[in-house]
Design an enzyme around this catalytic site. Structure first.
Site, PDB file in Angstrom:
ATOM      1  N   HIS A  86       0.765  -1.263  -0.080  1.00 28.28           N
ATOM      2  CA  HIS A  86      -0.110   0.058   0.008  1.00 28.28           C
ATOM      3  C   HIS A  86       0.618   1.202  -0.027  1.00 28.28           C
ATOM      4  O   HIS A  86       0.348   2.340  -0.221  1.00 28.28           O
ATOM      5  CB  HIS A  86      -1.060   0.056   1.199  1.00 28.28           C
ATOM      6  CG  HIS A  86      -0.713   0.269   2.469  1.00 28.28           C
ATOM      7  ND1 HIS A  86      -0.433  -0.683   3.444  1.00 28.28           N
ATOM      8  CD2 HIS A  86      -0.413   1.381   2.958  1.00 28.28           C
ATOM      9  CE1 HIS A  86       0.012  -0.081   4.637  1.00 28.28           C
ATOM     10  NE2 HIS A  86       0.100   1.217   4.456  1.00 28.28           N
ATOM     11  N   ASP A 221       1.124  -7.580   2.043  1.00 26.18           N
ATOM     12  CA  ASP A 221       0.990  -6.223   1.867  1.00 26.18           C
ATOM     13  C   ASP A 221       2.618  -5.929   1.741  1.00 26.18           C
ATOM     14  O   ASP A 221       2.947  -5.237   2.943  1.00 26.18           O
ATOM     15  CB  ASP A 221       0.591  -5.522   3.260  1.00 26.18           C
ATOM     16  CG  ASP A 221       0.254  -4.095   2.729  1.00 26.18           C
ATOM     17  OD1 ASP A 221       0.787  -3.432   1.676  1.00 26.18           O
ATOM     18  OD2 ASP A 221      -0.698  -3.653   3.481  1.00 26.18           O
ATOM     19  N   SER A 656       3.934   2.445   8.217  1.00 26.84           N
ATOM     20  CA  SER A 656       3.578   1.282   7.171  1.00 26.84           C
ATOM     21  C   SER A 656       4.966   1.036   6.531  1.00 26.84           C
ATOM     22  O   SER A 656       5.654   2.025   6.173  1.00 26.84           O
ATOM     23  CB  SER A 656       2.694   1.905   6.222  1.00 26.84           C
ATOM     24  OG  SER A 656       1.225   1.703   6.841  1.00 26.84           O
TER      25      SER A 656
HETATM   26  N1  ARG Z   1      -4.738   0.609   7.337  1.00 22.49           N
HETATM   27  C1  ARG Z   1      -3.334   0.517   6.712  1.00 22.49           C
HETATM   28  C2  ARG Z   1      -2.388   1.638   7.079  1.00 22.49           C
HETATM   29  O1  ARG Z   1      -2.910   2.853   7.416  1.00 22.49           O
HETATM   30  C3  ARG Z   1      -3.359   0.599   5.257  1.00 22.49           C
HETATM   31  C4  ARG Z   1      -3.826  -0.471   4.594  1.00 22.49           C
HETATM   32  C5  ARG Z   1      -3.958  -0.616   2.965  1.00 22.49           C
HETATM   33  N2  ARG Z   1      -5.299  -1.411   2.884  1.00 22.49           N
HETATM   34  C6  ARG Z   1      -6.256  -1.305   2.306  1.00 22.49           C
HETATM   35  N3  ARG Z   1      -7.210  -2.334   2.206  1.00 22.49           N
HETATM   36  N4  ARG Z   1      -6.687  -0.034   2.207  1.00 22.49           N
HETATM   37  O2  ARG Z   1      -1.369   1.594   6.917  1.00 22.49           O
END
Ligand code: ARG
Length: 722
Positions: A86, A221, A656
């Site tokens: 992501h 991811d 992330s």
């Molecule tokens: N919640 C994650 C973060 O903010 C991002 C994940 C991205 N994946 C998704 N399905 N939108 O780091």
């Protein structure tokens, strides 16, 4: 035994400022003896110098800021780096086309010549950190605290600029403990970063928004890039064919030995922001006004975007990254509110404030602190919803957002005082901005968004706070303001008449721009009605609110520091390098339910739905599962591949892509998410429920090797095996 000790600790330290086990995002260079000793007690086997050393290579040299808001880590002597899927998402979509759709199909470079340049993508290495608190305080000496918010940003920016002079570095000064400490960070930026590998989105984003911010989870991811440097060894060069792979001071070895519940886990990275010292007043505004309205508006926009994305693969590619960003924090803020309420954070904050007042009794400097805070919030609250509706509603239309960026141009064209060089600068900036706007613009979804947000603003915002002339004219020309049709017809006209949407007309305008031409444009007129309404009537209240609350929070924080002298405190996250430590650990989201510390590949098969937008996977992965073709990536204990695992680490957005390391500093996973039950984590860390969700490095390598066939990538790593 350990459990009891922790329990006792909690009993004696209900005080809000004291650390819970595993809470804390520490500044790497300021890890004190107490914290280091606690890290060792949790299992760490490394020396302090191995964690951070100004002069010699240490872990910090392998950690980078990736793009605008993520973390990545160097994993080979040739500048290979791992981050989240992501985080690479925008770049992967950017280099994809419907014919070469790397977002959909994945991509694996089998040699360096196949790697793909990613324009606009860069990474930044941390070079050094200096404490500049006294220099900043000297500059603030004669400034009233109520003016800090207005003046501090430019003071800090100027200091950074000055420090950059004559160097190749970028320097940013950051505020800690709400303006009670200032540190200067020196970075080296590299602008040639190339895509090396990515799984298909069906693996990299498996589970989509349904599973986002949730555990148990089965998402691959990750994505892989390489940093390049100039042939002569210098850094700041854009893509050039003869650039060479970056030679790092340090890179992380990768362990495929696996993990167990209770194992030490350490995460380095760039957490973007927390507000752990937020007051009850701030929490209340968030729960009552800010979050629910943002969520409501985003929900509408997302629905309209998704319709177009599902109907057309090229629109899907075009909107994918923007959609993911909006959706990510749509779900976050909804969950945040729910958890703040569920965990009773407001009452906890009130208790903290009462304790503070008790401590501050007789210290005149803190007199009326919370009464003044209340006054400031009471004054601003009636206008807060309108501001959310402007930002997340009106400016949620990409066309209107772009049109609002022409405000300065309009002002400069409207007076004879404008210096030609200033106008030139503005023109060149808006030209660029128009280019990226046009690339990302999907007319159908935008038009529908405009109709919806105009109607919502009319329905939901107090009549006294609306741009009255705009709605009166709308009514006169297009009819009943309570009818959906009215807004649809109007949006139709905006999109068919605005010259901002036609390249030839825009080019003609910008080659010889005039205020009169701009002011007749329907998109510009529309957005300015709302922007001017806000700027002329409400912005002053907002400025007053932010200035007053900053000064009060600064004082509150100063008191908290004083009150807790001698205890370990950590400053709120602010996108500077931090380290957090904890352990691999299962949890219980509710009575009678327990989530394992690991989520297995078999779970992918269980969740798989053929042809689904979120839960489909490539046939080849299903084959690998069927044949149990796991190679050296198998987890012997589970007799399966561990896809995701969870730890107790304290992280947040910005982390992330962060490396998750074992006690020896070897890479065991990448942090990519937080769990739903602890989504109030920006404001209050929950010691029982907070978990970091990580993709196991063995799953990453399994996908690279068995699905992607990219043995070249595996061979480049320093693997630690049993
Ligand atoms: N919640 C994650 C973060 O903010 C991002 C994940 C991205 N994946 C998704 N399905 N939108 O780091």
């Amino acid at each position: 035994m350990k459990r009891i000790a922790k329990l006792l600790l909690v009993v004696f330290t209900i005080n809000f400022c004291t650390l819970n086990a595993d809470e804390g995002m520490f500044l790497v260079h300021l890890i004190g003896e107490k914290t280091y000793a606690d890290m060792q007690k949790s299992g760490l086997k490394l020396s302090k110098e191995q964690l951070y050393d100004m002069n010699k290579a240490s872990i910090k040299d392998a950690i980078v800021i990736f793009g605008g808001g993520c973390t990545a880590e160097i994993v080979s002597k040739e500048g290979l780096l791992f981050t989240n899927h992501h985080c690479g998402y925008g770049s992967i979509a950017g280099v994809s086309s419907v014919q070469h759709n790397y977002l959909k199909d994945g991509f694996w470079a089998k040699s360096k010549t196949e790697e793909i340049a990613c324009p606009g993508l860069s990474v930044q290495f941390l070079v050094k950190i200096d404490d500049v608190t006294s220099a900043v305080q000297e500059k603030l000496k004669d400034i009233n605290p109520n003016e800090y918010t207005a003046k501090l940003p430019s003071i800090l920016a100027e200091m950074g600029k000055k420090a950059e002079e004559g160097t190749n570095y970028e320097v940013r000064v950051s505020s800690f403990f709400k303006g009670n400490q200032f540190l200067q960070f020196t970075y080296q930026r590299y602008k040639d970063v190339r895509l090396v590998g990515t799984p298909p989105e069906s693996i990299g984003k498996f589970g989509g928004d349904t599973d986002n911010w949730e555990y148990p989870r089965h998402t691959g991811d990750f994505s892989i890039f390489r940093v390049y440097q100039a042939a002569d060894g210098t850094a700041s060069t854009e893509y050039k064919a003869d650039n060479v792979p970056f030679q790092p001071k340090y890179f992380l070895p990768v362990s495929i030995k696996g993990l167990n519940e209770g194992d030490y886990a350490m995460i380095y990275g760039y957490p973007g922001g927390t507000n752990r010292y937020e007051t009850s007043y701030g929490v209340k505004l968030k729960i009552d006004v800010e979050n629910p309205n943002l969520v409501k508006l985003r929900e509408e926009r997302l629905k309209l975007m998704k319709t177009e994305m599902l109907a057309n693969p090229s629109v899907k590619l075009q909107l994918a990254s923007s959609y993911a960003g909006i959706a990510n924090y749509w779900k976050f803020f909804d969950g945040e509110s729910k958890q703040l309420i569920k965990h009773n954070v407001l009452a906890q904050k009130q208790k903290d404030e009462a304790a503070f007042e008790k401590w501050a009794k007789g210290k005149t400097e803190y007199d009326n602190l919370f009464a003044d805070m209340k006054k400031a919030y009471d004054a601003w609250t009636p206008y807060a919803k309108g501001r959310v509706y402007l930002q997340e509603g009106i400016l949620g239309s990409p066309l209107l957002a772009f049109a609002s960026r022409l405000k300065t141009l309009n002002e400069q064209l409207s007076t004879t005082d404008t210096k030609p060089e200033d106008l030139k600068k503005t023109i060149s900036a808006v030209k660029k901005s128009h280019e990226s706007f046009m690339e990302a613009e999907n007319i159908t979804s935008d038009k529908n968004i405009l109709a919806v947000v105009l109607r919502m603003f009319y329905n939901d915002i107090d009549a006294s706070q609306q741009p009255t002339d705009f709605y009166n004219e709308l009514k006169a020309a297009y009819g009943d303001l309570t009818k959906e049709e009215t807004y649809k017809k109007y949006a139709e006209d905006v999109f068919s008449r605005s010259f901002l949407l036609t390249t030839a007309k825009w080019d003609l305008f910008i080659s010889n721009p005039s205020a009169s031409a701009l002011q007749t444009d329907l998109a510009f007129k529309t957005v300015m009605a709302f922007v001017n309404n806000y700027n002329n009537n409400y912005e002053k209240y907002f400025k007053e609110f932010t200035a007053t609350t900053f000064a009060l929070n600064n004082k509150y924080q100063k008191g908290i520091l004083e009150m807790n002298k001698g205890k370990v405190l950590y400053p709120d996250a602010n996108f500077t390098m931090r380290v957090s430590y904890g352990t691999v650990k299962s949890y219980s989201p509710s009575k009678g339910v327990k989530y394992s510390e690991v989520a297995l590949l078999n779970g992918v098969k269980e969740k798989y739905v053929a042809g689904d937008y979120e839960f489909d996977v490539p046939a080849k992965l299903l084959d690998l599962i069927k044949n149990k073709d796991y190679g050296q990536y198998i987890d012997k204990k589970a007799n399966d591949v561990v896809v995701n695992f969870i730890t107790t680490n304290d992280i947040t957005g910005g982390n992330s892509g962060s490396p998750v390391m074992n006690a020896n500093g070897e890479l065991i996973g990448l942090a990519f998410d937080g769990n739903y039950e602890a989504l109030s984590h920006k404001i209050a860390f929950d010691k029982d429920l907070n978990r970091t969700i990580c993709v196991d490095i063995r799953y990453v390598l399994f996908i690279v090797d068995k699905l992607g066939g990219a043995k070249n990538i595996i061979d480049e790593l320093q693997l630690i095996k049993n």
